[in-house]
Design a protein around this motif. Structure first.
Motif, PDB file in Angstrom:
ATOM      1  N   ALA A 243       0.820  -1.213   0.000  1.00 30.02           N
ATOM      2  CA  ALA A 243       0.000   0.000   0.000  1.00 30.02           C
ATOM      3  C   ALA A 243       0.853   1.261   0.000  1.00 30.02           C
ATOM      4  O   ALA A 243       0.397   2.314  -0.472  1.00 30.02           O
ATOM      5  CB  ALA A 243      -0.925  -0.003   1.215  1.00 30.02           C
ATOM      6  N   LEU A 244       2.087   1.176   0.505  1.00 31.73           N
ATOM      7  CA  LEU A 244       2.953   2.345   0.586  1.00 31.73           C
ATOM      8  C   LEU A 244       3.821   2.537  -0.651  1.00 31.73           C
ATOM      9  O   LEU A 244       4.645   3.457  -0.686  1.00 31.73           O
ATOM     10  CB  LEU A 244       3.845   2.245   1.829  1.00 31.73           C
ATOM     11  N   LEU A 245       3.653   1.713  -1.658  1.00 35.82           N
ATOM     12  CA  LEU A 245       4.369   1.928  -2.908  1.00 35.82           C
ATOM     13  C   LEU A 245       3.914   3.242  -3.551  1.00 35.82           C
ATOM     14  O   LEU A 245       2.786   3.701  -3.300  1.00 35.82           O
ATOM     15  CB  LEU A 245       4.123   0.763  -3.870  1.00 35.82           C
ATOM     16  N   PRO A 246       4.749   3.857  -4.380  1.00 39.83           N
ATOM     17  CA  PRO A 246       4.396   5.175  -4.954  1.00 39.83           C
ATOM     18  C   PRO A 246       3.392   5.096  -6.101  1.00 39.83           C
ATOM     19  O   PRO A 246       3.737   5.238  -7.268  1.00 39.83           O
ATOM     20  CB  PRO A 246       5.755   5.717  -5.421  1.00 39.83           C
ATOM     21  N   TYR A 247       2.125   4.870  -5.757  1.00 41.64           N
ATOM     22  CA  TYR A 247       1.045   4.901  -6.745  1.00 41.64           C
ATOM     23  C   TYR A 247       0.603   6.341  -6.975  1.00 41.64           C
ATOM     24  O   TYR A 247       0.732   7.196  -6.111  1.00 41.64           O
ATOM     25  CB  TYR A 247      -0.157   4.091  -6.259  1.00 41.64           C
ATOM     26  N   GLU A 248       0.048   6.599  -8.161  1.00 39.99           N
ATOM     27  CA  GLU A 248      -0.497   7.922  -8.456  1.00 39.99           C
ATOM     28  C   GLU A 248      -1.788   8.177  -7.684  1.00 39.99           C
ATOM     29  O   GLU A 248      -2.079   9.307  -7.286  1.00 39.99           O
ATOM     30  CB  GLU A 248      -0.750   8.075  -9.959  1.00 39.99           C
ATOM     31  N   THR A 249      -2.598   7.137  -7.498  1.00 40.06           N
ATOM     32  CA  THR A 249      -3.815   7.244  -6.696  1.00 40.06           C
ATOM     33  C   THR A 249      -3.711   6.254  -5.544  1.00 40.06           C
ATOM     34  O   THR A 249      -3.048   5.217  -5.657  1.00 40.06           O
ATOM     35  CB  THR A 249      -5.073   6.938  -7.535  1.00 40.06           C
ATOM     36  N   PRO A 250      -4.340   6.546  -4.422  1.00 36.96           N
ATOM     37  CA  PRO A 250      -4.141   5.712  -3.236  1.00 36.96           C
ATOM     38  C   PRO A 250      -4.696   4.300  -3.390  1.00 36.96           C
ATOM     39  O   PRO A 250      -5.700   4.080  -4.078  1.00 36.96           O
ATOM     40  CB  PRO A 250      -4.882   6.486  -2.135  1.00 36.96           C
TER      41      PRO A 250
END
Length: 431
Positions: A243-250
């Motif tokens: 979940a803490l990976l750098p996604y553009e949207t949460p």
């Protein structure tokens, strides 16, 4: 019902008032209308003033909308959360990278848990408060702590958020008394790596029988080591780490039953929630030789590139933490969470749930005018609260056409299904 005023075209829910059809989605919003939050405090509606500085959403009406999540049960269409969500507060801004691809969808799991989307009954104060707290968590980038007795639908809130905002597969971290922070962040299979190394070395020694004992490969590595999979093949991110990976949207992260954890876990989560990042010590030590490593994630067949041994989020995840109230959490942890108490569902909500899972007409077929739901509500009050799945099980049996025709057959099964959640009285009928 949930406010319809000032809703930008493309996110008006279907059936939120119980009488709208799909064509109502194309109706233009009333430009002069305002939500209750906007009427009370226009600056609070979008987390700031209307003349916000430059940003990806600057100049967009989405910056001033409070009702991003509406609790309607209908997915966003013709727009996305990235377009609707304003910039985070300065103290909750994260800039991790490189950006990873969007998560996979998991429509099958969402439908299994929520049923098919359908028009919902007029919203109660309870649903309005639920939507308020979800929107506050979205805007503030803070975890949402959902409490309530078992069976009230706390976990399903994460799936409702994911479906309505189209955020992809829900990451679920189920907590037990043995759960540690490390297991939620990542796991490193050191034993597997040693075993693979030994097996490859033995195979290389056997294939090179004429090699002098102790000789290595041309690059100086041990025999077979050059064929050993990279260290990333032995690192897998857990639900929290993914979940803490750098996604553009949460991403949506469900931390289920945190009150069952060891006393220290809530405190251990504080720094992760505050910093939005963590390090993988095995990759940190190898960062000079391997500055970029691709590891496994909690998603099926998922992988992500880790730079410098650290994971830094970009869009803070939507964190839904559930608790059955078995113990209190530290004040420092509670201060960093928004709290939502989930009460027992009322009759209208139970009808919606039964309809979503068992189609229109299931309530009527289960009893005269929904009598089974009335009996469930009465029995729930008598027995200190029952779970929604107990009602779904009984309605499914009542509408299956497989029960004996005598009138007492359903009553006997209902008594067996509607037992107290502590297990008492599971085999007895009330006098």
């Amino acid at each position: 019902m949930l406010p319809e005023d000032g809703v930008p075209q493309g996110i008006r829910p279907v059936g939120a008032a119980g009488a709208e059809d799909v064509r109502s989605q194309d109706m233009p919003p009333d430009p002069d209308a305002a939500t209750p939050a906007e009427a009370a405090d226009p600056a609070a509606a979008g987390g700031g003033s209307t003349d916000a500085g430059p940003g990806p959403n600057s100049g967009s009406s989405a910056q001033n909308r409070w009702w991003i999540y509406r609790g309607s049960g209908q997915p966003l269409y013709d727009t996305s959360l990235r377009e609707l969500l304003p910039d985070p507060p300065p103290w909750r801004r994260f800039t991790g990278g490189p950006v990873v691809p969007p998560p996979p969808a998991d429509d099958e799991e969402v439908e299994r848990r929520l049923g098919t989307p359908s028009g919902r009954s007029p919203a109660s104060d309870q649903l309005r408060r639920e939507a308020d707290m979800v929107n506050a968590a979205l805007l503030l980038r803070r975890p949402l702590l959902v409490t309530g007795r078992p069976g009230t639908g706390k976990s399903s809130l994460a799936y409702r958020i994911s479906r309505e905002l189209r955020l992809g597969r829900v990451l679920r971290w189920h907590i037990t008394s043995r759960t540690t922070l490390r297991s939620g962040l990542y796991e490193y299979d050191a034993i597997g790596r040693v075993q693979d190394s030994a097996a490859l070395r033995a195979a290389a020694d056997g294939a090179a029988g004429d090699r002098t004992a102790g000789d290595g490969a041309p690059d100086g590595s041990a025999p077979g080591e050059e064929r050993l999979p990279g260290i990333g093949d032995y690192v897998q991110l857990g639900p929290l780490g993914t979940a803490l990976l750098p996604y553009e949207t949460p991403r949506v992260l469900l931390i289920d039953e945190l009150d069952k954890s060891d006393q220290d876990l809530a405190n251990d989560l504080l720094s992760v929630f505050e910093e939005g990042q963590f390090t993988i010590s095995e990759l940190l030590r190898a960062r000079r030789r391997h500055p970029r490593v691709t590891v496994l994630t909690d998603d099926p067949e998922g992988g992500a590139e880790i730079v410098g041994g650290a994971v830094r989020c970009r869009a803070f995840p939507v964190v839904v933490i559930t608790s059955n109230g078995e113990r209190e959490f530290p004040p420092a942890f509670l201060r960093r969470c928004l709290r939502l108490r989930m009460p027992d569902p009322d009759r209208a909500q139970l009808v919606d749930m039964v309809t979503a899972h068992l189609a229109e007409g299931a309530v009527t077929r289960a009893g005269d005018g929904g009598d089974l739901i009335e009996r469930f509500l009465r029995r729930s009050r008598e027995r200190g609260g029952l779970a929604v799945d107990q009602l779904l099980n009984s309605v499914y049996l009542a509408t299956s056409g497989r029960l004996p025709t005598d009138a007492g057959a359903l009553d006997e099964l209902v008594d067996a299904l509607w037992h107290r959640l502590d297990g008492a009285g599971a085999e007895s009928r009330p006098g």
